[in-house]
Design a protein around this motif. Structure first.
Motif, mmCIF file in Angstrom:
data_model
loop_
_atom_site.group_PDB
_atom_site.id
_atom_site.type_symbol
_atom_site.label_atom_id
_atom_site.label_comp_id
_atom_site.label_asym_id
_atom_site.label_seq_id
_atom_site.Cartn_x
_atom_site.Cartn_y
_atom_site.Cartn_z
ATOM 1 N N VAL A 34 50.205 85.791 41.170
ATOM 2 C CA VAL A 34 50.184 85.173 39.835
ATOM 3 C C VAL A 34 49.975 86.269 38.790
ATOM 4 O O VAL A 34 48.892 86.844 38.674
ATOM 5 N N ASN A 57 52.833 81.351 34.095
ATOM 6 C CA ASN A 57 52.385 80.069 33.536
ATOM 7 C C ASN A 57 52.999 79.725 32.193
ATOM 8 O O ASN A 57 52.913 78.588 31.768
ATOM 9 N N ILE A 79 54.454 78.111 37.281
ATOM 10 C CA ILE A 79 53.286 77.367 37.766
ATOM 11 C C ILE A 79 52.437 76.815 36.626
ATOM 12 O O ILE A 79 51.326 76.351 36.860
ATOM 13 N N MET A 161 51.726 70.449 45.188
ATOM 14 C CA MET A 161 50.858 71.508 44.678
ATOM 15 C C MET A 161 49.594 70.864 44.125
ATOM 16 O O MET A 161 49.628 69.746 43.607
ATOM 17 N N GLY A 219 45.988 85.432 41.693
ATOM 18 C CA GLY A 219 46.128 86.379 40.590
ATOM 19 C C GLY A 219 45.040 87.427 40.586
ATOM 20 O O GLY A 219 45.283 88.616 40.835
ATOM 21 N N THR A 220 43.818 86.993 40.310
ATOM 22 C CA THR A 220 42.700 87.916 40.086
ATOM 23 C C THR A 220 42.486 88.890 41.245
ATOM 24 O O THR A 220 42.244 90.082 41.019
HETATM 25 C C1 PLP Z 1 46.056 81.370 37.091
HETATM 26 C C2 PLP Z 1 46.494 80.475 38.201
HETATM 27 C C3 PLP Z 1 46.360 80.845 39.542
HETATM 28 C C4 PLP Z 1 45.685 82.123 39.993
HETATM 29 O O1 PLP Z 1 44.327 82.079 39.759
HETATM 30 P P1 PLP Z 1 43.344 83.268 40.263
HETATM 31 O O2 PLP Z 1 42.009 82.632 40.248
HETATM 32 O O3 PLP Z 1 43.488 84.385 39.292
HETATM 33 O O4 PLP Z 1 43.775 83.647 41.648
HETATM 34 C C5 PLP Z 1 46.869 79.986 40.498
HETATM 35 N N1 PLP Z 1 47.472 78.833 40.171
HETATM 36 C C6 PLP Z 1 47.619 78.442 38.900
HETATM 37 C C7 PLP Z 1 48.304 77.155 38.606
HETATM 38 C C8 PLP Z 1 47.141 79.244 37.878
HETATM 39 O O5 PLP Z 1 47.269 78.831 36.605
#
Ligand code: PLP
Length: 227
Positions: A34, A57, A79, A161, A219-220
């Motif tokens: 992400v 996003n 997403i 999802m 993501g993080t």
């Molecule tokens: C931002 C986001 C993620 C990733 O989140 P992290 O906590 O950074 O891994 C996953 N899914 C969606 C829908 C997001 O908006």
């Protein structure tokens, strides 16, 4: 300074370990990186390390990155929350949408998908927590919307999802993911083909993998904190 490459390597070990601990084949858990609010340079670094799936996003930000990386071999997943007046850009530029929550949006995406592109892969976002503030459809709405998406000519219905609230411990965290898995099993019994459970993020991917996640959206843990 920990690099994206190191993070990806460490994370792929954790994903493999979680799948193995769950008695699953690690090859059946796909990592979606992400990249929202992260610079293109970090995406390039992940690409160089072999990462292929990226999630965005926001429509405009995603489009800019897709253009900047045109010609690279990668798969783009939308997403975020999708407003129906932004569907065209998504239909023309992304490979997947994980956040379908209305038939109207699905119909527009199908109608706007350019001829010559493969069908747009779609998942329904399900509000498994039942929290009023979260987006996604209610569990009881899944069968009808899934069947309608499966019938649209330029969409490939792939699955479900969710984005549940974070719980205190892994057992509690598995509950909403199990609910999504159960909904997918019900679809299969109803004769609707589905192969995707998009669930699990940095904080909860292990619980999601235990309940059958086929795509984890992280993501993080890959890119560090955002902005
Ligand atoms: C931002 C986001 C993620 C990733 O989140 P992290 O906590 O950074 O891994 C996953 N899914 C969606 C829908 C997001 O908006």
């Amino acid at each position: 300074m920990i690099t994206v490459t190191e993070n990806l390597s460490f994370l792929s070990d954790l994903l493999r370990q979680a799948a193995t601990d769950a008695g699953r084949d690690p090859a059946h858990v796909r990592l979606l990186a992400v990249s929202k609010k992260q610079p293109v340079d970090k995406i390039r670094e992940a690409l160089a390390a072999g990462q292929r799936d990226f999630g965005e996003n926001f429509v405009q930000e995603g489009l800019e990155k897709i253009r900047a990386l045109a010609g690279c071999d990668l798969t783009w997943h939308f997403i975020g929350r999708l407003q129906s007046n932004k569907t065209r850009v998504v239909a023309e530029n992304f490979d997947w949408v994980h956040t379908i929550d209305k038939l109207k949006t699905a119909r527009r995406l199908s109608a706007q998908r350019p001829a010559g592109m493969p069908p747009l892969n779609v998942c329904l976002q399900v509000n498994v927590d039942g929290e009023a503030t979260k987006s996604g459809i209610a569990p009881h709405e899944v069968p009808e919307l899934a069947a309608a998406c499966a019938d649209l000519p330029n969409l490939a219905f792939r699955g479900l999802m969710c984005l549940p609230a974070i719980r205190e411990d892994i057992d509690a965290q598995r509950v909403p993911f199990a609910a999504l898995r159960t909904l997918a099993e019900q679809l299969r019994r109803d004769g609707i083909e589905t192969d995707t459970l998009s669930m699990g993020m940095t904080a909860d991917f292990r619980a999601a993998i235990f309940e059958g996640a086929t795509i984890v959206r992280i993501g993080t843990a890959i890119f560090g904190s955002r902005g």
